[in-house]
Design an enzyme around this catalytic site. Structure first.
Site, PDB file in Angstrom:
ATOM      1  N   THR A  45      94.650   7.710  57.345  1.00  0.00           N
ATOM      2  CA  THR A  45      93.361   8.361  57.611  1.00  0.00           C
ATOM      3  C   THR A  45      92.198   7.754  56.842  1.00  0.00           C
ATOM      4  OG1 THR A  45      93.937  10.010  55.920  1.00  0.00           O
ATOM      5  CG2 THR A  45      94.378  10.585  58.227  1.00  0.00           C
ATOM      6  N   ALA A  84      84.763  -0.340  54.050  1.00  0.00           N
ATOM      7  CA  ALA A  84      83.753   0.715  54.108  1.00  0.00           C
ATOM      8  C   ALA A  84      82.354   0.140  54.280  1.00  0.00           C
ATOM      9  CB  ALA A  84      83.824   1.583  52.853  1.00  0.00           C
ATOM     10  N   GLU A 123      99.134   9.208  56.405  1.00  0.00           N
ATOM     11  CA  GLU A 123      98.833   9.378  57.831  1.00  0.00           C
ATOM     12  C   GLU A 123      97.717   8.438  58.286  1.00  0.00           C
ATOM     13  OE1 GLU A 123     100.074  10.886  60.372  1.00  0.00           O
ATOM     14  OE2 GLU A 123     101.629  12.169  59.523  1.00  0.00           O
ATOM     15  N   ILE A 165      90.542   4.793  56.945  1.00  0.00           N
ATOM     16  CA  ILE A 165      89.509   4.178  57.767  1.00  0.00           C
ATOM     17  C   ILE A 165      88.857   5.221  58.667  1.00  0.00           C
ATOM     18  CG2 ILE A 165      89.157   2.555  59.679  1.00  0.00           C
ATOM     19  CD1 ILE A 165      91.064   0.650  58.241  1.00  0.00           C
ATOM     20  N   GLU A 179      95.492  -0.900  56.254  1.00  0.00           N
ATOM     21  CA  GLU A 179      95.794  -1.786  57.380  1.00  0.00           C
ATOM     22  C   GLU A 179      96.367  -1.058  58.590  1.00  0.00           C
ATOM     23  OE1 GLU A 179      96.410  -6.019  55.250  1.00  0.00           O
ATOM     24  OE2 GLU A 179      98.244  -4.875  55.526  1.00  0.00           O
ATOM     25  N   ALA A 180      96.656   0.221  58.445  1.00  0.00           N
ATOM     26  CA  ALA A 180      97.138   1.011  59.569  1.00  0.00           C
ATOM     27  C   ALA A 180      96.063   2.028  59.930  1.00  0.00           C
ATOM     28  CB  ALA A 180      98.438   1.730  59.208  1.00  0.00           C
ATOM     29  N   GLY A 194      83.747  -4.870  51.675  1.00  0.00           N
ATOM     30  CA  GLY A 194      85.052  -4.362  52.074  1.00  0.00           C
ATOM     31  C   GLY A 194      84.982  -3.629  53.406  1.00  0.00           C
ATOM     32  N   LYS A 241      99.672   0.174  67.531  1.00  0.00           N
ATOM     33  CA  LYS A 241     100.383   1.224  66.798  1.00  0.00           C
ATOM     34  C   LYS A 241     100.398   2.490  67.649  1.00  0.00           C
ATOM     35  CE  LYS A 241      99.999   4.207  62.728  1.00  0.00           C
ATOM     36  NZ  LYS A 241      99.189   4.580  61.550  1.00  0.00           N
TER      37      LYS A 241
END
Length: 500
Positions: A343, A21, A341, A345, A54-55, A19, A83
């Site tokens: 955070t 991480a 928010e 990733i 995804e953001a 994945g 973004k």
């Protein structure tokens, strides 16, 4: 304090789980220390990843530059868009919106942030909206984007998390990482030291290592199930414990911001990629059941559904220790904050960088372990407070969920920040905090918290000087904004999506 038993030099690194991480860890470690290590990543195609991160936020741009990744190639491979911030709807009150952008608003003085000059300007009828003085915010609202000289526009990405893991896998394998397919059936630990010795796969294969990185998600297969490290629950502050995610077809140009819309008992996200849109709802199951949440989500989608919605359960909080013995937990195994928010990733990235800075090449030392855990705790707790702020400071009292949020006791650290800003407009960034002064100011103002006073430095300007100062900033933003192309046009020319 938990003592770490003496250990030998670390040469064999085993990453449990893939994945986002797992493959970020593999990429970061192999790119930095690859020649001196044997790095193995174990993952099973049978076990799905959560994959809704995804953001992102601008720190990922820095991470990619450190890895030497080509931005165009990365964006094309992950169907990414740019973004510039998050657009919040119905958080302060129904029908009201604001943007938390990645930019710097206005111009600070060394003794006082721009918000003090803006506050005085508003009181004198000389200032426009706070966002008028921020290029990133205005560009987001007008759907514009371009790379500017000297990093003049702060940005992050919307991307396909599954494609991102696949992209980083190719990168990691090119730097010597070996992937082993298989399901972990047993974690073997030394009885005397408590350290992990090996992972045993369902096939019977035994994977030995000196340092193990737990990227097994909420299960915490190594850090919790094998080593028994506990979890600190924050659900008394963060009431949401469930999410439903779904993908839809795009119905218009991708905008350069994430949308977060407050709902009856939580909030809904919308993340525009090049080839589709990521959607989901985060909610508190004690105030709304799964069927109601699903109905709310589906009623507020745009575009054809591409997959069946899937439900995700979570418990907000953090691991009591993210590094224990010879095991470091990353991603969901280390803790979880809802993606309000973006955070998730970032915390993976920071965990990797922190590990590299404290890497135990000569053997694991307790001082390094303690420092890693101290920094990790300080960072996630500051992000926790920032997320709680969105719920606590609100005018909404139209549902039991929002009344509970308004009335709840918050951490002392956050209560102090709120009181300090309400009294004087002051914000101070400390230690390993992620969010800078302008982020706190944008959200506090957006949520309806306006300070009662401002710094006396702002009073040193007379009305003419202050009007000129504010006007020049506003004009500079407007002038640059007018030169930016449409976001969709820029993306098509810069990084058209590669075939999936």
């Amino acid at each position: 304090m938990q003592e770490t038993p003496p250990n030998t030099a670390v040469r064999r690194v085993v990453i449990a789980g893939g994945g986002t991480a797992g493959w970020m860890a593999a990429a970061g470690i192999s790119r930095t220390l690859g020649p001196m290590l044997d790095i193995v990543l174990v993952e099973s195609d049978e076990i799905p990843t959560v994959g809704v991160g995804e953001a992102t936020i601008p720190t990922l741009v820095t991470f990619h530059r450190a890895l030497g990744l080509d931005e165009r190639e990365f964006m094309a491979a992950t169907q990414a868009t740019f973004k510039l911030g998050i657009r919040f709807a119905d958080w302060k009150a129904r029908g009201e919106e604001y943007v938390h952008s990645f930019g710097t608003t206005g111009k600070d003085h060394w003794s006082a942030g721009f918000q003090h000059f803006w506050h005085r300007g508003r009181s004198r009828g000389l200032a426009g909206d706070y966002g008028d003085y921020c290029l990133e915010l205005r560009a987001a609202l007008e759907d514009r984007f371009a790379h500017l000289p000297e990093n003049g526009l702060n940005y992050a990405f919307h991307m396909d998390a599954g494609l991102y893991a696949r992209y980083l896998r190719r990168f990691s394998e090119s730097h010597g990482v070996r992937r082993i397919e298989g399901r972990i059936a047993e974690v073997q630990a030394d009885r005397a030291s408590g350290n992990i010795e090996a992972l045993v796969l369902a096939s019977g294969e035994r994977i030995e290592g000196d340092l193990f990185i737990d990227c097994t998600g909420f299960r915490g297969l190594l850090i919790e199930q094998a080593l028994g490290v506990g979890y600190e629950d924050w659900s008394h502050w963060l009431l949401c414990d469930s999410a439903i995610a779904v993908q839809t077809a795009s119905v218009g140009p991708a905008v350069p911001y994430t949308r977060s819309t407050a709902r009856e008992a939580g909030w809904q996200w919308r993340i525009p990629l090049q080839h589709r849109v990521g959607n989901g709802i985060v909610y508190a199951s004690r105030y709304i059941d799964d069927a109601q949440a699903r109905e709310t989500l589906l009623a507020n989608l745009q575009g054809e559904r591409l997959v069946e919605p899937r439900t995700i359960r979570f418990r907000p909080g953090q691991r009591e220790r993210t590094w224990h013995g010879n095991c470091v937990a990353l991603g969901l195994a280390s803790g979880f904050l809802e993606p309000l928010e973006s955070t998730s990733i970032h915390l993976i990235q920071r965990g990797i960088i922190r590990l590299l800075q404290l890497f135990p090449a000569a053997g694991i030392r307790q001082t390094d372990v303690d420092e890693y855990n101290r920094q990790s705790r300080e960072e996630i707790e500051s992000i926790r407070d920032f997320v709680i702020l969105h719920y606590k400071v609100t005018d909404r009292d139209d549902t039991p969920f929002w009344r509970a949020c308004r009335e709840m006791q918050v951490p002392d650290s956050l209560a102090h920040r709120i009181a300090l800003f309400a009294d004087s407009g002051r914000v101070f960034r400390e230690g390993f905090e992620l969010f800078a002064e302008n982020s706190w100011v944008q959200v506090m103002l957006g949520q309806g918290l306006v300070p009662r006073s401002h710094h006396p430095t702002a009073d040193l300007m007379d009305d003419a000087e202050l009007s000129r100062f504010l006007g020049q900033i506003r004009e500079r933003v407007a002038r640059t904004l007018a030169q930016l192309p449409a976001h969709e046009t820029y993306v098509r020319g810069y990084c058209p999506a590669a075939p999936v």
